[in-house]
Design a protein around this motif. Sequence first.
Motif, PDB file in Angstrom:
ATOM      1  N   LEU A  23     -16.517 -30.095  -4.417  1.00 20.06           N
ATOM      2  CA  LEU A  23     -15.753 -31.016  -3.571  1.00 20.06           C
ATOM      3  C   LEU A  23     -14.383 -30.424  -3.245  1.00 20.06           C
ATOM      4  N   THR A  24     -13.727 -29.883  -4.284  1.00 16.08           N
ATOM      5  CA  THR A  24     -12.396 -29.314  -4.074  1.00 16.08           C
ATOM      6  C   THR A  24     -12.456 -28.067  -3.210  1.00 16.08           C
ATOM      7  N   ALA A  25     -13.543 -27.291  -3.365  1.00 16.66           N
ATOM      8  CA  ALA A  25     -13.689 -26.096  -2.523  1.00 16.66           C
ATOM      9  C   ALA A  25     -13.784 -26.505  -1.061  1.00 16.66           C
ATOM     10  N   TRP A  26     -14.523 -27.585  -0.784  1.00 14.41           N
ATOM     11  CA  TRP A  26     -14.626 -28.062   0.596  1.00 14.41           C
ATOM     12  C   TRP A  26     -13.275 -28.532   1.111  1.00 14.41           C
ATOM     13  N   VAL A  27     -12.529 -29.229   0.254  1.00 16.90           N
ATOM     14  CA  VAL A  27     -11.196 -29.685   0.667  1.00 16.90           C
ATOM     15  C   VAL A  27     -10.314 -28.487   1.001  1.00 16.90           C
ATOM     16  N   ALA A  28     -10.398 -27.429   0.158  1.00 20.28           N
ATOM     17  CA  ALA A  28      -9.580 -26.231   0.398  1.00 20.28           C
ATOM     18  C   ALA A  28      -9.973 -25.570   1.709  1.00 20.28           C
ATOM     19  N   ILE A  29     -11.284 -25.464   1.959  1.00 21.21           N
ATOM     20  CA  ILE A  29     -11.760 -24.856   3.211  1.00 21.21           C
ATOM     21  C   ILE A  29     -11.260 -25.666   4.405  1.00 21.21           C
ATOM     22  N   PHE A  30     -11.369 -26.979   4.287  1.00 21.86           N
ATOM     23  CA  PHE A  30     -10.940 -27.881   5.355  1.00 21.86           C
ATOM     24  C   PHE A  30      -9.450 -27.697   5.645  1.00 21.86           C
ATOM     25  N   LEU A  31      -8.643 -27.674   4.576  1.00 23.55           N
ATOM     26  CA  LEU A  31      -7.194 -27.502   4.730  1.00 23.55           C
ATOM     27  C   LEU A  31      -6.881 -26.196   5.442  1.00 23.55           C
ATOM     28  N   LEU A  32      -7.521 -25.105   4.992  1.00 24.63           N
ATOM     29  CA  LEU A  32      -7.257 -23.796   5.583  1.00 24.63           C
ATOM     30  C   LEU A  32      -7.674 -23.770   7.045  1.00 24.63           C
ATOM     31  N   ALA A  33      -8.856 -24.353   7.330  1.00 23.56           N
ATOM     32  CA  ALA A  33      -9.359 -24.320   8.700  1.00 23.56           C
ATOM     33  C   ALA A  33      -8.426 -25.093   9.617  1.00 23.56           C
ATOM     34  N   ILE A  34      -8.034 -26.301   9.189  1.00 23.01           N
ATOM     35  CA  ILE A  34      -7.175 -27.138  10.024  1.00 23.01           C
ATOM     36  C   ILE A  34      -5.834 -26.463  10.265  1.00 23.01           C
ATOM     37  N   SER A  35      -5.236 -25.924   9.176  1.00 22.13           N
ATOM     38  CA  SER A  35      -3.904 -25.334   9.346  1.00 22.13           C
ATOM     39  C   SER A  35      -3.989 -24.084  10.207  1.00 22.13           C
ATOM     40  N   SER A  36      -5.073 -23.286  10.081  1.00 24.51           N
ATOM     41  CA  SER A  36      -5.156 -22.101  10.953  1.00 24.51           C
ATOM     42  C   SER A  36      -5.404 -22.508  12.394  1.00 24.51           C
ATOM     43  N   TYR A  37      -6.139 -23.610  12.593  1.00 22.13           N
ATOM     44  CA  TYR A  37      -6.356 -24.076  13.960  1.00 22.13           C
ATOM     45  C   TYR A  37      -5.033 -24.451  14.612  1.00 22.13           C
ATOM     46  N   PHE A  38      -4.204 -25.195  13.858  1.00 24.10           N
ATOM     47  CA  PHE A  38      -2.930 -25.610  14.438  1.00 24.10           C
ATOM     48  C   PHE A  38      -1.978 -24.435  14.595  1.00 24.10           C
ATOM     49  N   ALA A  39      -2.113 -23.426  13.708  1.00 20.90           N
ATOM     50  CA  ALA A  39      -1.216 -22.269  13.803  1.00 20.90           C
ATOM     51  C   ALA A  39      -1.529 -21.427  15.021  1.00 20.90           C
ATOM     52  N   THR A  40      -2.817 -21.391  15.421  1.00 22.97           N
ATOM     53  CA  THR A  40      -3.190 -20.491  16.518  1.00 22.97           C
ATOM     54  C   THR A  40      -3.505 -21.242  17.804  1.00 22.97           C
ATOM     55  N   ARG A  41      -3.204 -22.540  17.856  1.00 26.10           N
ATOM     56  CA  ARG A  41      -3.584 -23.317  19.033  1.00 26.10           C
ATOM     57  C   ARG A  41      -2.778 -22.890  20.250  1.00 26.10           C
TER      58      ARG A  41
END
Lengths: 242, 71
Positions: A23-41
């Motif tokens: 569960l925590t691994a999924w949360v970490a993946i989600f956090l990384l994906a979202i933050s990289s999306y906003f960083a490169t938008r």
Amino acid sequence: MHVSVAAEQIFSVFGIPVSNTMLTAWVAIFLLAISSYFATRHMRKIPSGIQNFYEWAIESLLGLMEGFMGDRKQTLKIFPLAATFFFFILVSNWMGLLPGFGSIGLFEEGNLIPFFRSATADLNTTLAFAMISVIIIQISGVMALGFFHYGKKFINFSSPINFFVGLLELISEFAKIISFSFRLFGSVFAGEVLLTIITGLVPYVVPLPFLGLELFFGGIQALVFVLLTVVFIKIATTEMAH
Amino acid sequence: MELKFVGIGLAIGLASIAAGLGIGKIVTQAIESTGRNPEAHGKIFNMMILGAALTEALAIYALVLSFMMLK
């Protein structure tokens, strides 16, 4: 106090058990994906905010790895994998220090089953990382030197000494899997147990320096995992000295 | 039953002594070489971290083993 080395199962989806580390691994993946999306938008030539932060992180990591590899082209080849390892391990390690991790859960048979547990505090996660890393090391060795040339490092009939040296090399490749996985798992897991014990002994003020220590160790362990991967790839891709 | 705990204590204790000596040696040499060549500080520091991690891993193996024995 109950210390569980294995991760606990919290629920199951269609018969597949889901542990708290998953569960925590999924949360970490989600956090990384979202933050990289906003960083490169909206990428801009002059970065600001989150894009600036990401650029700084990527650039310093690249510089560090280049110092070990000594060649920018080769570094850029393995950089995506190594950087993914680094950020995921770092986020997982640091997530384990958040309040609520290991302390919120349900009681089952007198033992607390926490809902959250740092993803790297599970031997399964670190073993998966270690196996990916070692397989990539072998693949890059084969790609750089050719299958037979690289295989000569392990199976060599030219002389009895070379044969036994090759056997040792073969064993050391398998030892790498164990050492990679146990180092990361042991360090993170021991840190969590240490924090639990210290908080149990003295709940106020005293755990603070230990939290700082764990923050430092989380960063160092993520860095060490990546640097060792890079160094082993460097060793695998260079010609054997005779 | 009590002997088991002595074994666990010995396992982690001996490993800590060895790893402590090893890391001490690594850091001593790193500081010494930084003193001789302060410009190479960054490079020496990275190497030191790598060596310390490899040495520390030995103590961590013992730690994981002792946790497993504790069950």
